[in-house]
Design a protein around this motif. Structure first.
Motif, PDB file in Angstrom:
ATOM      1  N   HIS A  63       9.881  31.681  62.115  1.00 58.10           N
ATOM      2  CA  HIS A  63      10.572  31.297  63.348  1.00 58.10           C
ATOM      3  C   HIS A  63      10.925  32.551  64.157  1.00 58.10           C
ATOM      4  CE1 HIS A  63      13.306  29.369  66.131  1.00 58.10           C
ATOM      5  NE2 HIS A  63      13.063  28.196  65.585  1.00 58.10           N
ATOM      6  N   MET A 115      -0.345  27.473  73.980  1.00 55.00           N
ATOM      7  CA  MET A 115      -1.481  27.755  73.094  1.00 55.00           C
ATOM      8  C   MET A 115      -2.683  26.865  73.392  1.00 55.00           C
ATOM      9  SD  MET A 115      -0.020  30.112  71.341  1.00 55.00           S
ATOM     10  CE  MET A 115      -0.739  30.402  69.738  1.00 55.00           C
ATOM     11  N   VAL A 165      13.774  40.409  73.225  1.00 56.93           N
ATOM     12  CA  VAL A 165      12.772  40.420  72.167  1.00 56.93           C
ATOM     13  C   VAL A 165      11.396  40.129  72.761  1.00 56.93           C
ATOM     14  CG1 VAL A 165      12.104  39.495  69.916  1.00 56.93           C
ATOM     15  CG2 VAL A 165      14.510  39.485  70.583  1.00 56.93           C
ATOM     16  N   ASP A 166      10.420  40.978  72.423  1.00 59.37           N
ATOM     17  CA  ASP A 166       9.018  40.731  72.773  1.00 59.37           C
ATOM     18  C   ASP A 166       8.280  40.342  71.504  1.00 59.37           C
ATOM     19  OD1 ASP A 166       8.949  41.366  75.573  1.00 59.37           O
ATOM     20  OD2 ASP A 166       9.221  43.462  75.020  1.00 59.37           O
ATOM     21  N   TYR A 167       7.510  39.272  71.595  1.00 62.79           N
ATOM     22  CA  TYR A 167       6.721  38.820  70.444  1.00 62.79           C
ATOM     23  C   TYR A 167       5.251  39.143  70.692  1.00 62.79           C
ATOM     24  CZ  TYR A 167      10.958  36.305  69.207  1.00 62.79           C
ATOM     25  OH  TYR A 167      12.250  35.994  68.870  1.00 62.79           O
ATOM     26  N   GLY A 180      13.307  33.002  66.049  1.00 66.91           N
ATOM     27  CA  GLY A 180      14.746  33.269  65.948  1.00 66.91           C
ATOM     28  C   GLY A 180      15.090  34.061  64.697  1.00 66.91           C
ATOM     29  N   ASP A 197      15.923  29.539  71.723  1.00 70.63           N
ATOM     30  CA  ASP A 197      14.462  29.432  71.614  1.00 70.63           C
ATOM     31  C   ASP A 197      14.068  27.961  71.452  1.00 70.63           C
ATOM     32  OD1 ASP A 197      11.829  31.178  70.783  1.00 70.63           O
ATOM     33  OD2 ASP A 197      11.939  29.347  69.594  1.00 70.63           O
ATOM     34  N   MET A 198      14.822  27.247  70.626  1.00 67.70           N
ATOM     35  CA  MET A 198      14.501  25.844  70.369  1.00 67.70           C
ATOM     36  C   MET A 198      14.865  24.944  71.552  1.00 67.70           C
ATOM     37  SD  MET A 198      15.497  25.630  66.298  1.00 67.70           S
ATOM     38  CE  MET A 198      15.020  23.915  66.117  1.00 67.70           C
ATOM     39  N   HIS A 219       3.242  26.199  71.445  1.00 68.20           N
ATOM     40  CA  HIS A 219       3.345  27.358  72.319  1.00 68.20           C
ATOM     41  C   HIS A 219       4.004  28.482  71.513  1.00 68.20           C
ATOM     42  CE1 HIS A 219       7.382  25.502  73.881  1.00 68.20           C
ATOM     43  NE2 HIS A 219       7.610  26.229  72.812  1.00 68.20           N
ATOM     44  N   ALA A 220       3.860  29.705  71.997  1.00 70.32           N
ATOM     45  CA  ALA A 220       4.420  30.854  71.289  1.00 70.32           C
ATOM     46  C   ALA A 220       5.356  31.601  72.230  1.00 70.32           C
ATOM     47  CB  ALA A 220       3.292  31.781  70.823  1.00 70.32           C
ATOM     48  N   THR A 221       6.504  32.013  71.699  1.00 69.52           N
ATOM     49  CA  THR A 221       7.450  32.767  72.514  1.00 69.52           C
ATOM     50  C   THR A 221       6.836  34.122  72.845  1.00 69.52           C
ATOM     51  OG1 THR A 221       9.146  31.781  71.097  1.00 69.52           O
ATOM     52  CG2 THR A 221       9.886  33.387  72.717  1.00 69.52           C
ATOM     53  N   LEU A 222       6.776  34.436  74.142  1.00 71.18           N
ATOM     54  CA  LEU A 222       6.266  35.745  74.563  1.00 71.18           C
ATOM     55  C   LEU A 222       7.422  36.736  74.617  1.00 71.18           C
ATOM     56  CD1 LEU A 222       3.921  37.481  75.580  1.00 71.18           C
ATOM     57  CD2 LEU A 222       4.403  36.649  77.876  1.00 71.18           C
ATOM     58  N   ASP A 223       8.487  36.335  75.293  1.00 74.20           N
ATOM     59  CA  ASP A 223       9.699  37.153  75.253  1.00 74.20           C
ATOM     60  C   ASP A 223      10.922  36.307  75.527  1.00 74.20           C
ATOM     61  OD1 ASP A 223       9.864  36.797  77.973  1.00 74.20           O
ATOM     62  OD2 ASP A 223       9.560  38.871  78.502  1.00 74.20           O
ATOM     63  N   LEU A 224      12.044  36.847  75.103  1.00 77.72           N
ATOM     64  CA  LEU A 224      13.305  36.136  75.286  1.00 77.72           C
ATOM     65  C   LEU A 224      14.406  37.171  75.425  1.00 77.72           C
ATOM     66  CD1 LEU A 224      14.252  33.126  75.274  1.00 77.72           C
ATOM     67  CD2 LEU A 224      14.882  33.448  72.893  1.00 77.72           C
ATOM     68  N   THR A 253      17.928  31.721  68.060  1.00 82.22           N
ATOM     69  CA  THR A 253      17.191  30.582  67.504  1.00 82.22           C
ATOM     70  C   THR A 253      17.523  29.299  68.258  1.00 82.22           C
ATOM     71  OG1 THR A 253      17.189  31.603  65.310  1.00 82.22           O
ATOM     72  CG2 THR A 253      16.768  29.234  65.410  1.00 82.22           C
TER      73      THR A 253
END
Lengths: 146, 127
Positions: B40, A137, B75-77, B42, A62-63, A79-84, A59
């Motif tokens: 979220h 987005m 992680v894939d979203y 996360g 990501d932020m 925007h949207a997280t695609l991968d992390l 988290t």
């Protein structure tokens, strides 16, 4: 570059999941943004050691990387997280604040590429290294090319 | 397995337990809110992590137990998590002597339409 100022993103520590974890602004430089995650006993993943779970670090990163994207774009846009991906270099030390440094190293038309590190006091001794991508987005669909 | 404090913070409950890995339930609420109207990423990662650990713990207990340390989490979203409960379950792909490869998937209305998936690699220290 100056239109979005992460230091003045005032609702950060009051809103939603980041707020629940106590994540707040820490510092910034030309090409990165840092957020801080104070240690909290209720974020522990392993009660036998007191080490934080992975989730709060994900988290935080990501932020922090999101803030780096908005800072680089100069605008707060969805925007949207695609991968992390998070690599755990060593366990976080119980009781210590985790600093998350996010960097947007490549901004394409539809995708932002980010990386970052999480550390306590010394960026050269990281707890975790992350790499990820965000889908912008507001990118026009017809021109959406990474 | 006793859920760790972080699972309680997220409000995660075990929804279904049987022969296989448990299905975990993440309720929607302000504490897991990301951008307005969405869970979220996360918190979704947290659910996937807890589901993976629950599956791995179950597999490890069957072999005499052991301690685990995360090495990598990816992680894939696929879809945004909307304002409703999210479910997650883990699968141990391979349980080796020192390394475990685990997958986890999260969904909302339809298990066949996942909102996120993760691959997690753990270091295992056996007693």
């Amino acid at each position: 570059m100056t239109a979005f100022d992460p230091a003045r993103f005032t609702r950060l520590d009051q809103y939603g999941h980041g707020g629940r974890l106590g994540i707040r602004y820490h510092a910034k430089a030309e090409d990165w943004v840092e957020l801080a995650l104070p240690y909290a006993a209720d974020q522990v993943g392993d009660p036998s050691t007191g080490v934080l779970a992975s989730g709060p670090i994900v988290t935080l990163m990501d932020m922090a990387t999101s803030m780096a994207v908005w800072t680089r774009r100069g605008v707060f846009a969805p925007h949207a997280t695609l991968d992390l991906r998070v690599d755990y270099c060593r366990p976080a030390t119980p009781g210590e604040t985790v600093i998350g440094r996010g960097e947007c190293y490549r901004l394409a038309r539809a995708v932002a590429f980010v990386r970052g590190i999480a550390y306590h006091r010394d960026p050269a001794d990281p707890i975790a290294h992350v790499a990820g991508t965000f889908m912008l987005m507001d990118a026009p669909a017809k021109q959406a090319r990474a | 397995m006793t859920p760790p404090p972080y699972a309680a913070l997220l409000g995660i409950a075990i929804e279904a337990e049987g022969d296989g890995p448990p299905v975990l339930l993440l309720p929607f609420g302000e504490p897991v809110l990301g951008r307005p109207g969405f869970v979220h990423g996360g918190a979704i990662a947290g659910l996937l992590e807890m589901a993976a650990i629950a599956a791995l713990d179950q597999a490890l207990q069957a072999e005499g137990g052991g301690r685990i340390k995360p090495i990598t989490v990816t992680v894939d979203y696929m879809r945004g998590g909307r304002e409703r409960p999210t479910r997650g379950v883990g699968t141990v792909t391979r349980l080796g002597t020192r390394i475990a490869n685990v997958e986890a998937v999260a969904w909302q209305d339809d298990r066949a339409r996942p909102i996120a998936a993760a691959r997690l690699n753990y270091l295992i220290e056996r007693p």
